[in-house]
Design a protein around this motif. Sequence first.
Motif, PDB file in Angstrom:
ATOM      1  N   CYS A 263       0.827  -1.206   0.000  1.00 31.69           N
ATOM      2  CA  CYS A 263       0.000   0.000   0.000  1.00 31.69           C
ATOM      3  C   CYS A 263       0.864   1.261   0.000  1.00 31.69           C
ATOM      4  N   GLN A 264       1.958   1.228   0.755  1.00 31.51           N
ATOM      5  CA  GLN A 264       2.918   2.335   0.739  1.00 31.51           C
ATOM      6  C   GLN A 264       3.484   2.520  -0.663  1.00 31.51           C
ATOM      7  N   SER A 265       3.803   1.418  -1.315  1.00 27.64           N
ATOM      8  CA  SER A 265       4.377   1.466  -2.658  1.00 27.64           C
ATOM      9  C   SER A 265       3.392   2.071  -3.658  1.00 27.64           C
ATOM     10  N   PRO A 338      -0.576  11.785   4.741  1.00 27.45           N
ATOM     11  CA  PRO A 338      -0.472  11.929   3.284  1.00 27.45           C
ATOM     12  C   PRO A 338      -1.729  11.499   2.530  1.00 27.45           C
ATOM     13  N   ALA A 339      -2.493  10.565   3.094  1.00 24.43           N
ATOM     14  CA  ALA A 339      -3.720  10.144   2.427  1.00 24.43           C
ATOM     15  C   ALA A 339      -4.659  11.337   2.230  1.00 24.43           C
ATOM     16  N   PHE A 340      -4.809  12.170   3.264  1.00 26.20           N
ATOM     17  CA  PHE A 340      -5.672  13.342   3.168  1.00 26.20           C
ATOM     18  C   PHE A 340      -5.039  14.421   2.287  1.00 26.20           C
ATOM     19  N   ALA A 341      -3.707  14.544   2.367  1.00 26.29           N
ATOM     20  CA  ALA A 341      -3.019  15.545   1.539  1.00 26.29           C
ATOM     21  C   ALA A 341      -3.157  15.226   0.047  1.00 26.29           C
ATOM     22  N   LEU A 342      -3.126  13.935  -0.285  1.00 27.71           N
ATOM     23  CA  LEU A 342      -3.280  13.528  -1.682  1.00 27.71           C
ATOM     24  C   LEU A 342      -4.627  13.953  -2.250  1.00 27.71           C
ATOM     25  N   ILE A 343      -5.667  13.781  -1.439  1.00 31.45           N
ATOM     26  CA  ILE A 343      -7.002  14.183  -1.889  1.00 31.45           C
ATOM     27  C   ILE A 343      -7.032  15.689  -2.138  1.00 31.45           C
ATOM     28  N   GLY A 344      -6.402  16.447  -1.238  1.00 28.23           N
ATOM     29  CA  GLY A 344      -6.372  17.898  -1.392  1.00 28.23           C
ATOM     30  C   GLY A 344      -5.646  18.339  -2.645  1.00 28.23           C
ATOM     31  N   ILE A 345      -4.536  17.661  -2.986  1.00 26.03           N
ATOM     32  CA  ILE A 345      -3.754  18.022  -4.168  1.00 26.03           C
ATOM     33  C   ILE A 345      -4.604  17.943  -5.436  1.00 26.03           C
ATOM     34  N   HIS A 416      -3.965  17.435 -19.028  1.00 27.83           N
ATOM     35  CA  HIS A 416      -4.334  18.727 -18.459  1.00 27.83           C
ATOM     36  C   HIS A 416      -5.657  18.668 -17.691  1.00 27.83           C
ATOM     37  N   ASP A 417      -6.291  17.500 -17.670  1.00 26.17           N
ATOM     38  CA  ASP A 417      -7.611  17.356 -17.032  1.00 26.17           C
ATOM     39  C   ASP A 417      -7.443  17.091 -15.532  1.00 26.17           C
ATOM     40  N   ARG A 418      -7.778  18.081 -14.719  1.00 28.55           N
ATOM     41  CA  ARG A 418      -7.599  17.964 -13.265  1.00 28.55           C
ATOM     42  C   ARG A 418      -8.496  16.893 -12.654  1.00 28.55           C
ATOM     43  N   VAL A 419      -9.701  16.730 -13.178  1.00 30.77           N
ATOM     44  CA  VAL A 419     -10.647  15.744 -12.631  1.00 30.77           C
ATOM     45  C   VAL A 419     -10.100  14.327 -12.769  1.00 30.77           C
ATOM     46  N   GLN A 420      -9.467  14.046 -13.875  1.00 28.54           N
ATOM     47  CA  GLN A 420      -8.884  12.718 -14.074  1.00 28.54           C
ATOM     48  C   GLN A 420      -7.765  12.447 -13.071  1.00 28.54           C
ATOM     49  N   TRP A 421      -6.963  13.469 -12.782  1.00 26.07           N
ATOM     50  CA  TRP A 421      -5.910  13.318 -11.776  1.00 26.07           C
ATOM     51  C   TRP A 421      -6.505  13.159 -10.375  1.00 26.07           C
ATOM     52  N   GLN A 422      -7.646  13.764 -10.111  1.00 22.71           N
ATOM     53  CA  GLN A 422      -8.310  13.608  -8.811  1.00 22.71           C
ATOM     54  C   GLN A 422      -8.601  12.138  -8.526  1.00 22.71           C
ATOM     55  N   ILE A 423      -9.081  11.433  -9.529  1.00 24.21           N
ATOM     56  CA  ILE A 423      -9.396  10.009  -9.358  1.00 24.21           C
ATOM     57  C   ILE A 423      -8.143   9.233  -8.970  1.00 24.21           C
ATOM     58  N   VAL A 424      -7.032   9.537  -9.646  1.00 20.27           N
ATOM     59  CA  VAL A 424      -5.759   8.864  -9.354  1.00 20.27           C
ATOM     60  C   VAL A 424      -5.354   9.082  -7.902  1.00 20.27           C
ATOM     61  N   SER A 428      -5.183   6.406  -4.477  1.00 21.36           N
ATOM     62  CA  SER A 428      -3.948   6.255  -3.695  1.00 21.36           C
ATOM     63  C   SER A 428      -4.191   6.529  -2.220  1.00 21.36           C
ATOM     64  N   ALA A 429      -5.020   7.526  -1.914  1.00 23.28           N
ATOM     65  CA  ALA A 429      -5.318   7.878  -0.522  1.00 23.28           C
ATOM     66  C   ALA A 429      -6.036   6.730   0.193  1.00 23.28           C
ATOM     67  N   VAL A 430      -6.989   6.115  -0.470  1.00 17.34           N
ATOM     68  CA  VAL A 430      -7.725   4.988   0.127  1.00 17.34           C
ATOM     69  C   VAL A 430      -6.793   3.818   0.388  1.00 17.34           C
TER      70      VAL A 430
END
Length: 494
Positions: A263-265, A338-345, A416-424, A428-430
């Motif tokens: 999961c870390q990886s 970092p899980a929460f920070a990833l969602i924020g990014i 350039h699509d921010r929404v697609q990166w949000q899913i990624v 990872s956060a979960v």
Amino acid sequence: MTAEINKGPALGQRHVQAFLLFLSIVCNYMAKFNVGVAVVAMTDSENTNPDFPEYDWNEMERSYILSSFFWGYIMTQFLGGWLCRRYGARITMFISTIGSALLILLPPVCVSWGGWEAYCVIRVCQGLFQGLLFPCIHAHLANWCPVNERNRLGALANTGIDCGTLVAMFVSGQLAASSMGWPGIFYISSVFGIVWCVVWLIFGANTPRECKFISEAELNYIETSINANRKEEEVKEKSRIPVPWRAIWTSVPFWALMIVRCCQSWGYSTLQTEMPAYMNGVLLMDMKSNAIYSALPYLTSWVMAFVYLIVCDILLTRNIMSLTGIRKTVNTLALWIPAFALIGIGFLDSNQKTLAIVLMCADVGINAGSTIGSTINTIDLSPNHAGILMGIVNTAANVIPILTPLLVGIIVKDNHDRVQWQIVFIISAVVFFVGNLVYILFGQMTNQPWDAADFLDKTQTTKLQEEGQQAKAIEASENASKTSDNNVEKTETS
């Protein structure tokens, strides 16, 4: 009053070995992760030196290049553990690093005629060589680290992960924009690896007893501390300790370690390989800025690794917290924040570059605690089989970086699509959250029974005893049955 232990020189050979391991990780990580910047530079000459060829690779082809290293990497983890037990870390790590260092010279020559496919083949071969590395590092630490310095020296060596990634991100971007262009990325990485190999052959030693430069006091201190006063023949005997495969694979603490490392990886590899593309596509940064800001999180991580190291060393040496408490607490901080920070990014765009960089720095920096939190847990569970355990864990954990770039290639159709990166980032956060929860519930930081050299002998003896007892019980039952039948026959005759 307790007599003061003579540990030898303040800067002893155990520190030299840890530092050499640190440098080995740095040079191998440079060769491993310079691809993130190199691929961007090779496909976008406007943001780098335009005097060198530009290749028209689509997102899926770039994803294949990013993940290809790990196709080879997962194939040689077990081999690394076996070679280390058979021949020692010194020669195995030399082969691993020199092979990778020479291969990194090839992309500038081969990609021009072989395209992205040739780059993938080179990366696969690099992975085959580097797969030998980490099982050796953990076995080497088990041989050299006094028990009360295991955290300190193990964490020091593993800070090479953060430093190597930092150097790969920063130096690669600067080289790509310089007169050397993107080929310079590969040449400099190769030179660093070759120089390390020369130094390692001079100063590296499989065990304290084999080291030419160690003092008698330090040798006695290390061997006494790890309860391993091994003569040369005893060291050789260790390589013959049978591996309790069944006990390992049925060990709950081992599975907890493997799950949390996978999961870390997942989260970390997503950041390592995709950060340059995200910053270029969503945050609209040019190559030079991209390189600088891509490196900042890993500078934070390197600094935080020492902060974690100092704090944990104080907590442990002053008996403020147990080793179990330290590992689980630090690992929780390292994965859940970092899980929460990833969602924020994922919710930031090019108008919020500063906040995005701050969150990425916090994300990667705080995650540095996973080294102390779980990476060196292999040595806690089994010093005798640390290399084998690392081979298994690293194999599983490095299947993940094969999948994450491919998943990004499937999800992110428009860079350039921010929404697609949000899913990624949400995925990872979960994964971060679930992995650490398993580790909290089931992880352990004590030597497991199957670490004992005579574990299989005792198991076999116990099994034979049980079989003997069962045989006696069956025989007694049969005798009792025969006696009963004889009594019945006598009664009927009468």
